[in-house]
Scaffold this active site. Structure first.
Site, PDB file in Angstrom:
ATOM      1  N   HIS A 123       0.806  -1.474  -0.331  1.00  0.00           N
ATOM      2  CA  HIS A 123       0.103  -0.271   0.295  1.00  0.00           C
ATOM      3  C   HIS A 123       0.706   1.404  -0.076  1.00  0.00           C
ATOM      4  O   HIS A 123       0.539   2.324  -0.944  1.00  0.00           O
ATOM      5  CB  HIS A 123      -0.898  -0.284   1.253  1.00  0.00           C
ATOM      6  CG  HIS A 123      -2.010   1.351   1.352  1.00  0.00           C
ATOM      7  ND1 HIS A 123      -2.684   1.446   0.929  1.00  0.00           N
ATOM      8  CD2 HIS A 123      -1.287   2.473   1.920  1.00  0.00           C
ATOM      9  CE1 HIS A 123      -3.136   2.732   1.321  1.00  0.00           C
ATOM     10  NE2 HIS A 123      -2.608   2.833   2.337  1.00  0.00           N
ATOM     11  N   GLU A 124       1.415   1.172   1.214  1.00  0.00           N
ATOM     12  CA  GLU A 124       2.790   2.829   1.013  1.00  0.00           C
ATOM     13  C   GLU A 124       3.744   2.746  -0.439  1.00  0.00           C
ATOM     14  O   GLU A 124       3.713   3.765  -0.569  1.00  0.00           O
ATOM     15  CB  GLU A 124       3.612   2.651   2.445  1.00  0.00           C
ATOM     16  CG  GLU A 124       3.417   1.757   3.326  1.00  0.00           C
ATOM     17  CD  GLU A 124       2.326   3.414   3.770  1.00  0.00           C
ATOM     18  OE1 GLU A 124       2.708   4.272   3.237  1.00  0.00           O
ATOM     19  OE2 GLU A 124       1.459   2.807   4.357  1.00  0.00           O
ATOM     20  N   HIS A 127       1.347   4.780  -3.204  1.00  0.00           N
ATOM     21  CA  HIS A 127       1.212   6.177  -2.517  1.00  0.00           C
ATOM     22  C   HIS A 127       2.674   6.252  -3.383  1.00  0.00           C
ATOM     23  O   HIS A 127       2.398   7.480  -4.245  1.00  0.00           O
ATOM     24  CB  HIS A 127       1.475   6.327  -1.184  1.00  0.00           C
ATOM     25  CG  HIS A 127       0.169   6.346  -0.815  1.00  0.00           C
ATOM     26  ND1 HIS A 127      -0.892   6.662  -0.897  1.00  0.00           N
ATOM     27  CD2 HIS A 127      -0.409   5.727   0.412  1.00  0.00           C
ATOM     28  CE1 HIS A 127      -2.257   6.549  -0.442  1.00  0.00           C
ATOM     29  NE2 HIS A 127      -1.268   5.728   1.052  1.00  0.00           N
ATOM     30  N   GLU A 182      -6.576   6.356  -1.211  1.00  0.00           N
ATOM     31  CA  GLU A 182      -6.279   5.835  -0.464  1.00  0.00           C
ATOM     32  C   GLU A 182      -7.093   4.693  -0.956  1.00  0.00           C
ATOM     33  O   GLU A 182      -6.004   3.175  -0.890  1.00  0.00           O
ATOM     34  CB  GLU A 182      -6.642   6.128   1.011  1.00  0.00           C
ATOM     35  CG  GLU A 182      -6.074   6.786   1.850  1.00  0.00           C
ATOM     36  CD  GLU A 182      -4.630   6.905   2.307  1.00  0.00           C
ATOM     37  OE1 GLU A 182      -3.851   5.797   1.878  1.00  0.00           O
ATOM     38  OE2 GLU A 182      -3.805   7.727   2.649  1.00  0.00           O
TER      39      GLU A 182
HETATM   40 ZN   LIG Z   1      -1.989   5.354   2.737  1.00  0.00          ZN
END
Ligand SMILES: [Zn+2]
Length: 253
Positions: A123-124, A127, A182
């Site tokens: 997930h990071e 980004h 997100e």
């Molecule tokens: Zn996030």
């Protein structure tokens, strides 16, 4: 850069300040075109600062051994060469920065399985791949430049001084991504897990662990200690992952 969980104490105050400051810069002096390279340069400075102000696990530390093993195949993701370190700290957190630096906090590693960690860090990395971290660096830089007449007048992206770096890092760690950002980072992680043959439902179980912690924190802690997530409801995120997994025939028990 992104926070999974952050203390409520000064993050929200910081954000309000940032918004105001960024608005002022936009009205006055515009920063020069902000490139990926500018973001990587400033991210590198911020990471170097944070690495010297946190206890970094040595290469032979069990935390680092575990993380290195987990990510040995994932040195290049999201269009960047990644580098990994563990901060031996109590906060439950992980973040990735625009220069490809990934920092994982030992307390997060304590509560997550290997595949859950892959999901969270995926997930990071999302980004970074989606340029969210570049935009966060740009906004934090505008805020920092406002306090430095020379930097703001030249319009060029200058290196930050030692005295500016503390505030810059605080602003970065206080970054609040939008729900859309997100969700897209969650999608990135899901695809990352799927592509590499990991159990995609580990991403859901990681979110459920956050949901549990948020619930406990909500009941038992003082306001300043309360954990809050800048992300959509963790339970909703878990449900979304499970729904996709079911559709893909990947929902294992
Ligand atoms: Zn996030």
């Amino acid at each position: 850069m992104s926070l999974l969980l952050t203390s409520a104490s000064n993050a929200s105050a910081q954000l309000k300040l940032n918004k105001k400051a960024i608005g002022a810069v936009d009205k006055g002096v515009k920063a020069a075109t902000f490139s990926d390279a500018d973001a990587a340069k400033l991210a590198g400075e911020a990471i170097a600062y944070m690495d010297t102000h946190n206890e970094v696990a040595a290469a032979d530390d069990p935390y680092m051994v575990r993380l290195t093993k987990l990510f040995s195949k994932h040195q290049n993701e999201g269009g960047l060469k990644l580098n990994f370190k563990v901060y031996k700290v109590k906060d439950i957190n992980a973040f990735a920065c625009a220069d490809g630096s990934v920092r994982v906090f030992s307390s997060l590693m304590d509560i997550m399985t290997d595949e859950e960690l892959l999901g969270i860090i995926g997930h990071e990395i999302g980004h970074v791949a989606n340029k969210d971290t570049r935009d966060a660096i740009r906004d934090a830089y505008k805020t920092a430049a406002l306090t430095d007449a020379a930097a703001s007048q030249s319009g060029a992206v200058n290196s930050l001084s030692e005295s500016q770096l503390g505030g810059f890092c605080t602003a970065l760690l206080g970054t609040k991504f939008s729900r859309k950002q997100e969700s897209e980072a969650d999608d990135y992680s899901y695809n990352f897990m799927k592509q590499h043959g990991y159990n995609v439902t580990a991403l859901a179980s990681a979110f459920n662990k956050f949901a549990e912690m948020e619930k406990e924190a909500g009941d038992n802690r003082s306001k300043s200690e309360k954990m809050l997530s800048s992300h959509p409801e963790s339970a909703d995120r878990a449900a979304k992952v499970l729904e996709k997994a079911k559709k893909d025939g990947l929902a294992k028990l």
